[in-house]
Design an enzyme around this catalytic site. Structure first.
Site, PDB file in Angstrom:
ATOM      1  N   SER A   8       0.813  -1.395   0.000  1.00  0.00           N
ATOM      2  CA  SER A   8      -0.082   0.036  -0.255  1.00  0.00           C
ATOM      3  C   SER A   8       0.792   1.255   0.001  1.00  0.00           C
ATOM      4  CB  SER A   8      -1.040  -0.125   1.382  1.00  0.00           C
ATOM      5  OG  SER A   8      -1.457   1.168   1.294  1.00  0.00           O
ATOM      6  N   HIS A  33      -1.356  -1.251  -4.429  1.00  0.00           N
ATOM      7  CA  HIS A  33      -2.602  -0.993  -3.606  1.00  0.00           C
ATOM      8  C   HIS A  33      -2.684   0.851  -3.387  1.00  0.00           C
ATOM      9  CE1 HIS A  33      -6.064  -1.940  -1.110  1.00  0.00           C
ATOM     10  NE2 HIS A  33      -5.634  -1.105  -0.285  1.00  0.00           N
ATOM     11  N   ASP A  35      -4.976   3.608  -1.645  1.00  0.00           N
ATOM     12  CA  ASP A  35      -5.869   4.080  -0.779  1.00  0.00           C
ATOM     13  C   ASP A  35      -6.501   5.554  -0.900  1.00  0.00           C
ATOM     14  OD1 ASP A  35      -6.230   1.925   0.817  1.00  0.00           O
ATOM     15  OD2 ASP A  35      -4.096   2.243   1.356  1.00  0.00           O
ATOM     16  N   MET A  37      -9.102   8.179   0.091  1.00  0.00           N
ATOM     17  CA  MET A  37     -10.034   8.423   1.328  1.00  0.00           C
ATOM     18  C   MET A  37     -10.606   9.943   0.916  1.00  0.00           C
ATOM     19  SD  MET A  37      -7.566   7.399   4.227  1.00  0.00           S
ATOM     20  CE  MET A  37      -6.706   6.053   4.283  1.00  0.00           C
ATOM     21  N   HIS A  66      -8.112   1.069  -3.836  1.00  0.00           N
ATOM     22  CA  HIS A  66      -9.333   0.891  -2.701  1.00  0.00           C
ATOM     23  C   HIS A  66     -10.094   2.350  -2.394  1.00  0.00           C
ATOM     24  CE1 HIS A  66      -9.752  -0.155   1.950  1.00  0.00           C
ATOM     25  NE2 HIS A  66     -10.962   0.115   1.209  1.00  0.00           N
ATOM     26  N   MET A  68     -12.143   4.443  -0.313  1.00  0.00           N
ATOM     27  CA  MET A  68     -12.981   4.761   0.861  1.00  0.00           C
ATOM     28  C   MET A  68     -13.820   6.130   0.965  1.00  0.00           C
ATOM     29  SD  MET A  68      -9.814   3.298   3.320  1.00  0.00           S
ATOM     30  CE  MET A  68      -8.686   3.369   1.792  1.00  0.00           C
ATOM     31  N   MET A 137     -11.526  -5.619   5.562  1.00  0.00           N
ATOM     32  CA  MET A 137     -10.774  -4.969   6.123  1.00  0.00           C
ATOM     33  C   MET A 137     -10.327  -5.634   7.563  1.00  0.00           C
ATOM     34  SD  MET A 137      -9.910  -2.316   4.582  1.00  0.00           S
ATOM     35  CE  MET A 137      -9.046  -1.620   5.691  1.00  0.00           C
ATOM     36  N   PHE A 143      -6.733   4.877   8.277  1.00  0.00           N
ATOM     37  CA  PHE A 143      -5.322   5.133   8.377  1.00  0.00           C
ATOM     38  C   PHE A 143      -4.479   3.791   8.504  1.00  0.00           C
ATOM     39  CE2 PHE A 143      -8.377   7.342  10.918  1.00  0.00           C
ATOM     40  CZ  PHE A 143      -7.845   8.714  10.941  1.00  0.00           C
ATOM     41  N   GLY A 144      -3.143   4.152   8.123  1.00  0.00           N
ATOM     42  CA  GLY A 144      -1.903   3.007   8.177  1.00  0.00           C
ATOM     43  C   GLY A 144      -1.752   2.964   9.488  1.00  0.00           C
ATOM     44  N   ASP A 175      -6.794  -6.570   4.365  1.00  0.00           N
ATOM     45  CA  ASP A 175      -6.054  -5.349   4.241  1.00  0.00           C
ATOM     46  C   ASP A 175      -6.139  -4.672   5.848  1.00  0.00           C
ATOM     47  OD1 ASP A 175      -5.155  -2.527   3.769  1.00  0.00           O
ATOM     48  OD2 ASP A 175      -6.839  -2.117   2.703  1.00  0.00           O
ATOM     49  N   GLY A 197       1.170  -2.049   4.069  1.00  0.00           N
ATOM     50  CA  GLY A 197       1.774  -0.608   4.127  1.00  0.00           C
ATOM     51  C   GLY A 197       2.781  -0.739   4.798  1.00  0.00           C
TER      52      GLY A 197
HETATM   53  C1  DX5 Z   1      -6.297   1.430   5.721  1.00  0.00           C
HETATM   54  C2  DX5 Z   1      -5.969   1.128   4.494  1.00  0.00           C
HETATM   55  C3  DX5 Z   1      -5.049   0.300   4.272  1.00  0.00           C
HETATM   56  C4  DX5 Z   1      -3.408   0.859   4.863  1.00  0.00           C
HETATM   57  C5  DX5 Z   1      -2.651  -0.377   5.335  1.00  0.00           C
HETATM   58  O1  DX5 Z   1      -7.549   2.219   5.791  1.00  0.00           O
HETATM   59  O2  DX5 Z   1      -6.863   0.537   3.510  1.00  0.00           O
HETATM   60  O3  DX5 Z   1      -4.520  -0.154   2.848  1.00  0.00           O
HETATM   61  O4  DX5 Z   1      -2.494   1.531   3.862  1.00  0.00           O
HETATM   62  O5  DX5 Z   1      -1.782   0.079   6.222  1.00  0.00           O
HETATM   63  P1  DX5 Z   1      -1.121  -1.136   6.990  1.00  0.00           P
HETATM   64  O6  DX5 Z   1      -0.733  -2.245   6.230  1.00  0.00           O
HETATM   65  O7  DX5 Z   1      -0.004  -0.031   7.592  1.00  0.00           O
HETATM   66  O8  DX5 Z   1      -2.120  -1.645   8.199  1.00  0.00           O
HETATM   67 ZN    ZN Z   2      -6.474  -0.130   1.700  1.00  0.00          ZN
END
Ligand code: DX5
Ligand code: ZN
Length: 216
Positions: A8, A33, A35, A37, A66, A68, A137, A143-144, A175, A197
């Protein structure tokens, strides 16, 4: 066993995106990937089409987008022109999910439905044969770097049962909080695609992490 890996970009160094894409290109990663948002569906804003457009010409791997966001159907043509291969829309954001899935497919892309951690697998009963992938999910989206939710293991097993029972070809993607400590159990539970990520981009040796994740 082996799985697909989709690092990601959210966890990459945004001042050095070119380097991050070069790393993905030379690594064993299968997809990138991305993301997106909107600050409405999730309590955060990430990046959007200008970033996808900028990386499109140098990225040699398929884009796994993805979304969101609310009203994802507004952006299907835009995603196609930005080079998306797979489009993930949230079940919780689509009143007319079946229509959205076919709009994505008719635009020439793969279509995936994403479930938040609290949304039961059973809600996919009537759509599982129409989607190319289900994204589970394993954290609350937005958030990562969050902690993996352990209930996700059993949820993968339940999803796999549904897919087999309905003779669907849908892949299972996971994910959120995926790393080298839980990846093997995820694949044994039935995951086909791992998104990672922080585990990749915050590592000292991202290519090695990708290779290890793929070998799970
Ligand atoms: C969160 C995202 C993920 C995120 C994953 O909302 O959808 O794709 O980037 O990050 P990690 O692997 O750090 O949890
Ligand atoms: Zn994602």
């Amino acid at each position: 066993m082996s799985c697909l890996v989709a690092p990601s970009l959210l966890a990459a160094d945004f001042l050095n995106l070119k380097q991050a894409i070069a790393l993905i290109n030379r690594s064993d990663a299968d997809w990138l990937h991305l993301d997106i948002m909107d600050g409405v569906f999730v309590p955060n804003i990430s990046f959007g089409f200008p970033v996808l457009d900028a990386i499109k010409d140098i990225l040699e791997k398929p884009m796994d987008v993805h979304l969101m966001i609310v009203e994802p159907e507004k952006f299907i043509d835009r995603l196609k022109s930005s080079g998306a291969y797979m489009v993930n829309v949230h079940y919780e954001a689509c009143t007319h999910l079946h229509r959205v899935i076919y709009e994505i497919k008719n635009a020439g892309m793969r279509a995936a439905v994403t479930l938040n951690p609290h949304t039961p697998v059973a809600c996919l009963e009537e759509i599982i044969c129409d989607v190319d992938m289900v994204l589970l999910m394993s954290v609350n989206p937005g958030f990562g770097g969050q902690k993996f939710i352990p209930n996700s293991f059993d949820k993968i097993v339940r999803l796999k049962e549904l897919i087999d029972r309905k003779a669907s070809n849908a892949l299972i993607q996971v994910d959120g909080g995926v790393d080298l400590t839980n990846a093997q159990k995820l694949v044994f539970s039935g995951a086909d695609v791992l998104v990672a990520g922080s585990a990749v981009f915050r590592s000292e040796h991202p290519e090695e992490v990708i290779r290890k994740l793929k070998g799970m």
